[in-house]
Design an enzyme around this catalytic site. Structure first.
Site, PDB file in Angstrom:
ATOM      1  N   CYS A   1     -19.157  12.119  -3.543  1.00 19.59           N
ATOM      2  CA  CYS A   1     -17.801  12.548  -3.847  1.00 19.59           C
ATOM      3  C   CYS A   1     -16.737  11.968  -2.916  1.00 19.59           C
ATOM      4  CB  CYS A   1     -17.638  14.063  -3.827  1.00 19.59           C
ATOM      5  SG  CYS A   1     -18.865  14.915  -4.772  1.00 19.59           S
TER       6      CYS A   1
ATOM      7  N   GLY B   1     -19.561  16.494   0.340  1.00 23.02           N
ATOM      8  CA  GLY B   1     -20.611  16.946   1.247  1.00 23.02           C
ATOM      9  C   GLY B   1     -21.627  17.758   0.491  1.00 23.02           C
TER      10      GLY B   1
ATOM     11  N   TYR C   1     -23.402   1.837   4.584  1.00 21.30           N
ATOM     12  CA  TYR C   1     -23.311   1.579   3.149  1.00 21.30           C
ATOM     13  C   TYR C   1     -22.212   2.362   2.424  1.00 21.30           C
ATOM     14  CZ  TYR C   1     -24.614   1.897  -1.799  1.00 21.30           C
ATOM     15  OH  TYR C   1     -24.592   1.888  -3.160  1.00 21.30           O
TER      16      TYR C   1
END
Ligand code: SF4
Length: 514
Positions: free
Chosen positions: A26, A128, A276
């Site tokens: 998200c 999260g 990444y």
């Protein structure tokens, strides 16, 4: 609350569950800017954060009297258009681009979440993953029972996401301001959260005590912006001010930002954001993600040299580390694989014929560059190994004489419970196999990973301030045993279990890597 007519089914899931790399969890965005087109600003902010979540998108706007939410399944550009953005008028907005790690991938779990209370309403967006959803569900039941909604305990929650529990808790204190309720509620929330939320008049941002996920504050000429990454500040013309601190609640209204603390900070920032997750053009706590990845590549070249003719990345995520590797080793850099940037963004399932083409749907080799060469191929990480195995095979078929694989992160051996959906432990190739066994499985001539200390050094942060749990198993929070077995808790369904029902795409790996 307007609702679009989109629906989620497996056609909307990534095209290849088996080859998937780490999935982000998200992006969040918030803006307080009376007089500005806040919905449009949020749209562009979410556009910049699309790499963090592609399942659903939503925007909530307040005009000072009421909050309006529009959300739907799909990419930001699929969910919003000029017409629905024009209907979202106001002074404050929050937005969300979602990839689910808890909660089914359905419209009800798209964000922002929304609750009305006796005195107003709340909209909230979360990046999260929470680790004490069972405790939070009990708190919600108690709070609702205490406020007279006795039947609440017997009523199913509207959605199955951890975020919905927090929204319900915040809404269960109608006797207090949202700011004061948040300071109390956030003390009880465990795990990783970068929240943006709002009532009719105030924008809020909060970050867990570990600061696992990023969250930055920016300044507009006539307002304020909160975003998961600084690239989203850039795109709306906001200047970077600072990070939201771990354990901090920030409220923004006509008096400007004001800060309070709900927890003592214990910084453990996600090291995988540097590897990444974050965009290369973002800064994390003032440090360039691109420069960090180049530095990791240099470190990798020092730790694991190779006798080769060319260094090339697995595009795009391996590119900065490949540049660093080439600079440090003196071996020429070349782009040997061309990526079709749009394949991973389509929701159309490839036919069986196309699946057999496998990774070629996403990557195509430049044969003239590769033929007869000894190659160093740099990638950011190995999760299941399907992508790298297919890349090695493709490069050999294109005429490479040797393929040396170099990875700019340590082996991923442990699952993440803080918002990144790697895989279950059993699916992680580095869990149980030695580096030599993995090399053999990939079919490479050699394989090496950067060391954990090498990665940490490149981030410029003390090791103790970083979460490295997916590499070394040292989790910053309590993690229930069920999680370590690769399961999610209770009634919460992982998207992993949903995609496991999709028939295997066989060789068609790496199609859905963002
Ligand atoms: Fe990041 Fe890995 Fe920690 Fe998850 S476990 S927060 S991906 S470092």
């Amino acid at each position: 609350m307007p609702r679009g007519d989109g629906k989620l089914n497996h056609d909307l899931l990534p095209t290849d569950p088996d080859g998937k790399g780490p999935q982000d969890a998200c992006g969040v965005f918030g803006v307080w800017a009376p007089g500005e087109e806040v919905a449009n600003l949020t749209y562009f902010g979410l556009y910049a954060l699309q790499h963090r979540g592609q399942e659903s998108a939503g925007i909530a706007v307040s005009d000072g009297k009421k909050i309006l939410v529009y959300k739907d399944m799909g990419l930001v550009s699929q969910v919003f258009n000029e017409s629905n953005l024009a209907s979202l008028r106001g002074d404050i907005a929050i937005g969300h681009a979602r990839y689910s790690t808890t909660g089914a991938s359905v419209w009800e779990n798209a964000q922002p979440t929304f609750r009305s209370t006796a005195v107003g309403s709340i909209a909230l967006a979360h990046n999260g993953n929470l680790t004490n959803t069972g405790d939070l569900a009990q708190l919600v039941e108690k709070a609702q029972a205490a406020s007279g909604e006795i039947e609440f305990a017997h009523r199913p929650l509207r959605s199955t996401s951890d975020t919905d529990l927090v929204t319900s808790l915040l809404a269960s204190h109608p006797d207090r301001s949202l700011e004061s309720a948040a300071v109390e509620v956030l003390k009880h929330v465990e795990g990783a959260f970068s929240f943006v939320f709002m009532d009719e008049n105030t924008l809020y941002a909060a970050r867990d005590r570990y600061g696992v996920r990023p969250l930055a504050l920016g300044k507009l000429e006539r307002g304020w912006v909160i975003a998961s990454e600084t690239a989203a500040l850039d795109i709306v013309g906001a200047s970077y001010v600072r990070e939201i601190e771990p354990g901090e609640l920030l409220a923004i209204d006509e008096n400007g930002p004001r800060s309070s603390r709900f927890a003592e900070p214990k910084p453990r920032f996600c090291s995988f954001e540097f590897v990444y997750l974050a965009r290369p053009d973002s800064n994390l706590d003032g440090r360039s993600v691109h420069a960090t990845r180049v530095a990791v590549g240099r470190q990798l070249a020092r730790e694991a040299p190779a006798d080769a003719d060319l260094v090339m990345p697995t595009p795009d995520s391996g590119t900065p580390a490949a540049i660093g590797y080439a600079e440090e080793s003196g071996i020429p850099y070349a782009a040997g694989l061309v990526k079709n940037a749009y394949v991973g963004r389509t929701f159309i399932q490839p036919s069986q014929t196309l699946r057999q083409l496998g990774i070629r749907l996403k990557l195509n080799p430049l044969r003239d560059v590769i033929r007869g060469k000894r190659l160093v191929v740099v990638d950011d990480s190995i999760v299941r190994g399907n992508t790298q195995r297919a890349v090695v095979r493709m490069l050999r078929e294109a005429g490479a004489t040797e393929v040396h694989v170099r990875i700019s992160s340590p082996p991923v051996k442990w699952p993440c419970f803080y918002g990144i959906d790697f895989a279950t432990r059993a699916e992680l190739i580095a869990n149980g196999l030695s580096v030599e066994e993995i090399r053999n499985s990939l079919g490479a001539d050699s394989l090496a990973y950067v060391s954990l200390d090498g990665l940490v050094e490149a981030t410029g942060r003390p090791k103790g301030n970083l979460c490295r749990a997916c590499f070394d198993g040292e989790y910053p929070t309590e993690v229930p045993d069920a999680h370590l077995m690769g399961r999610q808790l209770g009634e919460v369904t992982s998207v992993q279990s949903l995609i496991s029902t999709v028939p295997s795409a066989g060789a068609a790996d790496a199609l859905d890597r963002p």
